[in-house]
Design an enzyme around this catalytic site. Structure first.
Site, PDB file in Angstrom:
ATOM      1  N   GLY A 177      15.013 -37.193  -6.240  1.00 27.88           N
ATOM      2  CA  GLY A 177      14.606 -38.437  -6.872  1.00 27.88           C
ATOM      3  C   GLY A 177      13.311 -38.961  -6.272  1.00 27.88           C
ATOM      4  N   THR A 183      12.671 -39.360  -2.274  1.00 23.79           N
ATOM      5  CA  THR A 183      12.343 -38.137  -1.533  1.00 23.79           C
ATOM      6  C   THR A 183      10.950 -37.631  -1.905  1.00 23.79           C
ATOM      7  OG1 THR A 183      14.678 -37.598  -1.577  1.00 23.79           O
ATOM      8  CG2 THR A 183      13.188 -35.808  -0.994  1.00 23.79           C
ATOM      9  N   SER A 229      19.907 -38.748 -15.864  1.00 20.44           N
ATOM     10  CA  SER A 229      18.689 -37.909 -15.932  1.00 20.44           C
ATOM     11  C   SER A 229      18.969 -36.558 -16.583  1.00 20.44           C
ATOM     12  CB  SER A 229      18.128 -37.697 -14.533  1.00 20.44           C
ATOM     13  OG  SER A 229      19.010 -36.922 -13.759  1.00 20.44           O
ATOM     14  N   GLU A 259      13.617 -30.733  -5.316  1.00 17.19           N
ATOM     15  CA  GLU A 259      14.135 -31.249  -6.589  1.00 17.19           C
ATOM     16  C   GLU A 259      14.946 -32.471  -6.250  1.00 17.19           C
ATOM     17  OE1 GLU A 259      15.886 -27.375  -8.336  1.00 17.19           O
ATOM     18  OE2 GLU A 259      15.714 -28.785  -9.979  1.00 17.19           O
ATOM     19  N   THR A 314      20.294 -38.049  -4.944  1.00 10.33           N
ATOM     20  CA  THR A 314      20.587 -37.085  -6.024  1.00 10.33           C
ATOM     21  C   THR A 314      21.917 -36.391  -5.770  1.00 10.33           C
ATOM     22  OG1 THR A 314      18.244 -36.773  -6.442  1.00 10.33           O
ATOM     23  CG2 THR A 314      19.696 -35.000  -7.165  1.00 10.33           C
ATOM     24  N   GLU A 350       0.847  -1.201   0.000  1.00 11.16           N
ATOM     25  CA  GLU A 350       0.000   0.000   0.000  1.00 11.16           C
ATOM     26  C   GLU A 350       0.882   1.251   0.000  1.00 11.16           C
ATOM     27  OE1 GLU A 350      -0.077  -2.606   1.978  1.00 11.16           O
ATOM     28  OE2 GLU A 350      -2.017  -2.934   2.918  1.00 11.16           O
ATOM     29  N   ARG A 358      13.433 -21.750  -8.472  1.00 15.95           N
ATOM     30  CA  ARG A 358      14.295 -21.989  -7.296  1.00 15.95           C
ATOM     31  C   ARG A 358      14.405 -20.735  -6.447  1.00 15.95           C
ATOM     32  NH1 ARG A 358      19.387 -25.096 -10.166  1.00 15.95           N
ATOM     33  NH2 ARG A 358      18.352 -27.105 -10.415  1.00 15.95           N
TER      34      ARG A 358
HETATM   35  N1  LIG Z   1      14.280 -35.650 -13.438  1.00 13.03           N
HETATM   36  C1  LIG Z   1      14.204 -35.094 -12.253  1.00 13.03           C
HETATM   37  O1  LIG Z   1      13.366 -34.209 -11.985  1.00 13.03           O
HETATM   38  C2  LIG Z   1      15.192 -35.519 -11.188  1.00 13.03           C
HETATM   39  C3  LIG Z   1      15.434 -34.645 -10.115  1.00 13.03           C
HETATM   40  C4  LIG Z   1      16.327 -35.061  -9.147  1.00 13.03           C
HETATM   41  C5  LIG Z   1      16.921 -36.314  -9.243  1.00 13.03           C
HETATM   42  N2  LIG Z   1      16.674 -37.122 -10.299  1.00 13.03           N
HETATM   43  C6  LIG Z   1      17.305 -38.444 -10.415  1.00 13.03           C
HETATM   44  O2  LIG Z   1      16.832 -39.250  -9.348  1.00 13.03           O
HETATM   45  C7  LIG Z   1      17.810 -40.229  -9.074  1.00 13.03           C
HETATM   46  C8  LIG Z   1      18.017 -40.335  -7.565  1.00 13.03           C
HETATM   47  O3  LIG Z   1      16.794 -40.740  -6.980  1.00 13.03           O
HETATM   48  P1  LIG Z   1      16.755 -41.394  -5.547  1.00 13.03           P
HETATM   49  O4  LIG Z   1      15.330 -41.725  -5.254  1.00 13.03           O
HETATM   50  O5  LIG Z   1      17.756 -42.472  -5.481  1.00 13.03           O
HETATM   51  O6  LIG Z   1      17.345 -40.246  -4.638  1.00 13.03           O
HETATM   52  P2  LIG Z   1      16.770 -39.037  -3.782  1.00 13.03           P
HETATM   53  O7  LIG Z   1      15.308 -39.135  -3.617  1.00 13.03           O
HETATM   54  O8  LIG Z   1      17.312 -37.786  -4.333  1.00 13.03           O
HETATM   55  O9  LIG Z   1      17.488 -39.341  -2.415  1.00 13.03           O
HETATM   56  C9  LIG Z   1      17.072 -40.486  -1.694  1.00 13.03           C
HETATM   57  C10 LIG Z   1      17.819 -40.570  -0.401  1.00 13.03           C
HETATM   58  O10 LIG Z   1      17.634 -39.365   0.361  1.00 13.03           O
HETATM   59  C11 LIG Z   1      17.409 -39.686   1.714  1.00 13.03           C
HETATM   60  N3  LIG Z   1      16.014 -39.329   1.997  1.00 13.03           N
HETATM   61  C12 LIG Z   1      15.128 -38.728   1.187  1.00 13.03           C
HETATM   62  N4  LIG Z   1      13.937 -38.563   1.788  1.00 13.03           N
HETATM   63  C13 LIG Z   1      14.087 -39.073   3.022  1.00 13.03           C
HETATM   64  C14 LIG Z   1      13.212 -39.222   4.133  1.00 13.03           C
HETATM   65  N5  LIG Z   1      11.941 -38.784   4.095  1.00 13.03           N
HETATM   66  N6  LIG Z   1      13.682 -39.841   5.229  1.00 13.03           N
HETATM   67  C15 LIG Z   1      14.940 -40.276   5.274  1.00 13.03           C
HETATM   68  N7  LIG Z   1      15.817 -40.166   4.254  1.00 13.03           N
HETATM   69  C16 LIG Z   1      15.391 -39.579   3.154  1.00 13.03           C
HETATM   70  C17 LIG Z   1      17.647 -41.192   1.828  1.00 13.03           C
HETATM   71  O11 LIG Z   1      19.021 -41.372   2.077  1.00 13.03           O
HETATM   72  P3  LIG Z   1      19.684 -42.785   2.498  1.00 13.03           P
HETATM   73  O12 LIG Z   1      19.936 -43.493   1.235  1.00 13.03           O
HETATM   74  O13 LIG Z   1      20.929 -42.410   3.204  1.00 13.03           O
HETATM   75  O14 LIG Z   1      18.695 -43.494   3.378  1.00 13.03           O
HETATM   76  C18 LIG Z   1      17.264 -41.663   0.449  1.00 13.03           C
HETATM   77  O15 LIG Z   1      17.801 -42.896   0.049  1.00 13.03           O
HETATM   78  C19 LIG Z   1      19.081 -39.824  -9.792  1.00 13.03           C
HETATM   79  O16 LIG Z   1      19.222 -40.655 -10.919  1.00 13.03           O
HETATM   80  C20 LIG Z   1      18.796 -38.404 -10.219  1.00 13.03           C
HETATM   81  O17 LIG Z   1      19.469 -38.070 -11.417  1.00 13.03           O
HETATM   82  C21 LIG Z   1      15.806 -36.739 -11.279  1.00 13.03           C
END
Ligand SMILES: NC(=O)c1ccc[n+]([C@@H]2O[C@H](COP(=O)([O-])OP(=O)(O)OC[C@H]3O[C@@H](n4cnc5c(N)ncnc54)[C@H](OP(=O)(O)O)[C@@H]3O)[C@@H](O)[C@H]2O)c1
Length: 365
Positions: free
Chosen positions: A300, A303, A174, A298, A202, A55, A190
């Site tokens: 995998g 998460t 990815s 952002e 990730t 305002e 972001r």
């Molecule tokens: N295209 C897209 O938009 C995009 C974006 C980002 C990533 N990616 C791709 O996704 C892939 C990775 O995926 P991702 O599922 O393996 O990895 P992520 O979701 O990035 O990370 C997973 C890890 O984060 C921790 N974590 C996440 N949430 C949690 C929670 N609520 N409680 C406890 N720990 C938690 C855990 O670690 P711990 O393993 O230590 O338990 C889990 O294993 C890669 O290939 C990347 O390139 C794609």
């Protein structure tokens, strides 16, 4: 330029959006002032936390004080009643010879709710709560409303996927699924949130920067949150790209109760976990305590699914490239339903094009 009340409120909403990324924990607010003949004479928004409210910025635009005689003020949120870092807007407006104030939403802050309107009514102004454009007005204030109503950060999830919903190949590759225009828009998004959040998967796979390189946000603190229950990022953090583009204290690593030494200077927060999965309510509380009022996730599938499972996704930004990637990681793997009735539904979806990519965005309930 003469405006109808509807046009004035639409303009105030567009104006309010300009403060995105800079006003936290305050709301985005826009204001429009029309003279007694409904000619546009003032336009302003809340630009930065601690600085003038919308305002006041709209009033600053008025060159001829005579334009305020019988003027009409349109503001997206009820004018504030309390003196905080800045003076009360309701009191400032009450002292002017304006005729009316129309506001878009009642302020959910108990310190203010209804009191701003009351101050203006007592000063003899016509005060009205706008009844149209409620979805647009709620969207403008969605972060603030979530913080106030549910005392937790607002969570936006961004996904870059193929037409068949894949966010990575089976190999983990990815980069890049979506095109440069989509990725440039992600740079802007972001900056609009208090912090970008990712998972350990990730971080270890991609070594991302996760800062906004959009010039609009140059100089803004670029906070990042890393979910890493077992602290496996610690050994790599100082050599990572996350580290190279921001101050250590802007890196928030969330781990379970480890009793490990974190890299010096980072913001390390320990929260309860069960078998490595965080207690999501504890995570939300820890982030609010760290003054992170909004998150841009952002990450995998692990998460993203943990936020979906906890019903903590408020806004989805689903970028889709016109590609089919076949077998690979789906952005919802890890999220299961026992009935279609439980499916989260995207409300007020909007479709935008970035070159040949699509962006679907909306609120998830
Ligand atoms: N295209 C897209 O938009 C995009 C974006 C980002 C990533 N990616 C791709 O996704 C892939 C990775 O995926 P991702 O599922 O393996 O990895 P992520 O979701 O990035 O990370 C997973 C890890 O984060 C921790 N974590 C996440 N949430 C949690 C929670 N609520 N409680 C406890 N720990 C938690 C855990 O670690 P711990 O393993 O230590 O338990 C889990 O294993 C890669 O290939 C990347 O390139 C794609």
């Amino acid at each position: 330029m003469t405006l109808s009340p509807l046009e004035a409120m639409k303009l105030a909403i567009e104006e309010g959006k300009k403060g995105a990324g800079f006003v936290s924990p305050n709301p985005l607010v826009g204001a429009v002032i029309l003279d007694r003949h409904y000619n546009l004479v003032g336009l302003g928004h809340h630009q930065r936390v601690g600085h003038a409210h919308a305002e006041v910025n709209a009033l600053k635009e008025i060159e001829n004080p005579g334009h305020l005689d019988g003027a009409h003020v349109f503001v997206t949120l009820e004018p504030c009643a309390h003196e905080g870092r800045t003076p009360s807007c309701a009191k400032t407006l009450a002292e002017l010879p304006i005729a009316s104030v129309t506001y878009g939403l009642k302020d959910p802050n108990p310190l203010v709710a209804g009191k701003g309107a009351q101050i203006l009514r007592e000063a003899g102004k016509t005060v009205a709560l706008f009844t149209d454009l409620q979805d647009e007005l709620e969207e403008l204030s969605e972060i603030f409303l979530m913080n106030m109503r549910f005392k937790r950060p607002f969570v936006a999830v961004k996904v870059a996927s193929s037409l068949d919903g894949r966010i990575a190949l089976g190999t983990g590759e990815s980069q890049w699924i979506t095109n440069e225009e989509s990725r440039a828009h992600v740079q802007y998004l972001r900056g609009c949130y208090d912090a970008v959040l990712t998972g350990a998967g990730t971080f270890l796979r991609d070594d991302p920067r996760l800062n906004s390189r959009d010039a609009h946000f140059t100089g803004k603190n670029q906070r990042v949150v890393l979910l890493d229950p077992s602290g496996k990022s610690f050994a790599k953090l100082e050599k990572s790209q996350l580290w190279s583009v921001r101050k250590p204290e802007d890196i928030f690593v969330i781990t379970g109760p480890l009793g490990l030494d974190a890299p010096e200077g980072i913001s390390h927060v320990e929260i309860p976990d069960a078998d490595g999965a965080f207690e999501m309510t504890a995570l939300m509380e820890a982030l609010m305590e760290a003054e992170i009022h909004s998150l841009f996730v952002e990450a995998g599938a692990y998460t993203v699914s943990s936020f979906l499972k906890a019903r903590l996704v408020d806004r989805l930004y689903l970028f889709q490239a016109p590609k089919i990637l076949g077998e690979g990681m789906s952005w919802t793997s890890g999220f299961t339903l026992s009935s279609i009735q439980q499916a989260p539904i995207l409300r007020h979806p909007r479709l935008e094009n970035f070159g040949d990519d699509f962006l679907v965005t909306g609120r998830l309930h």
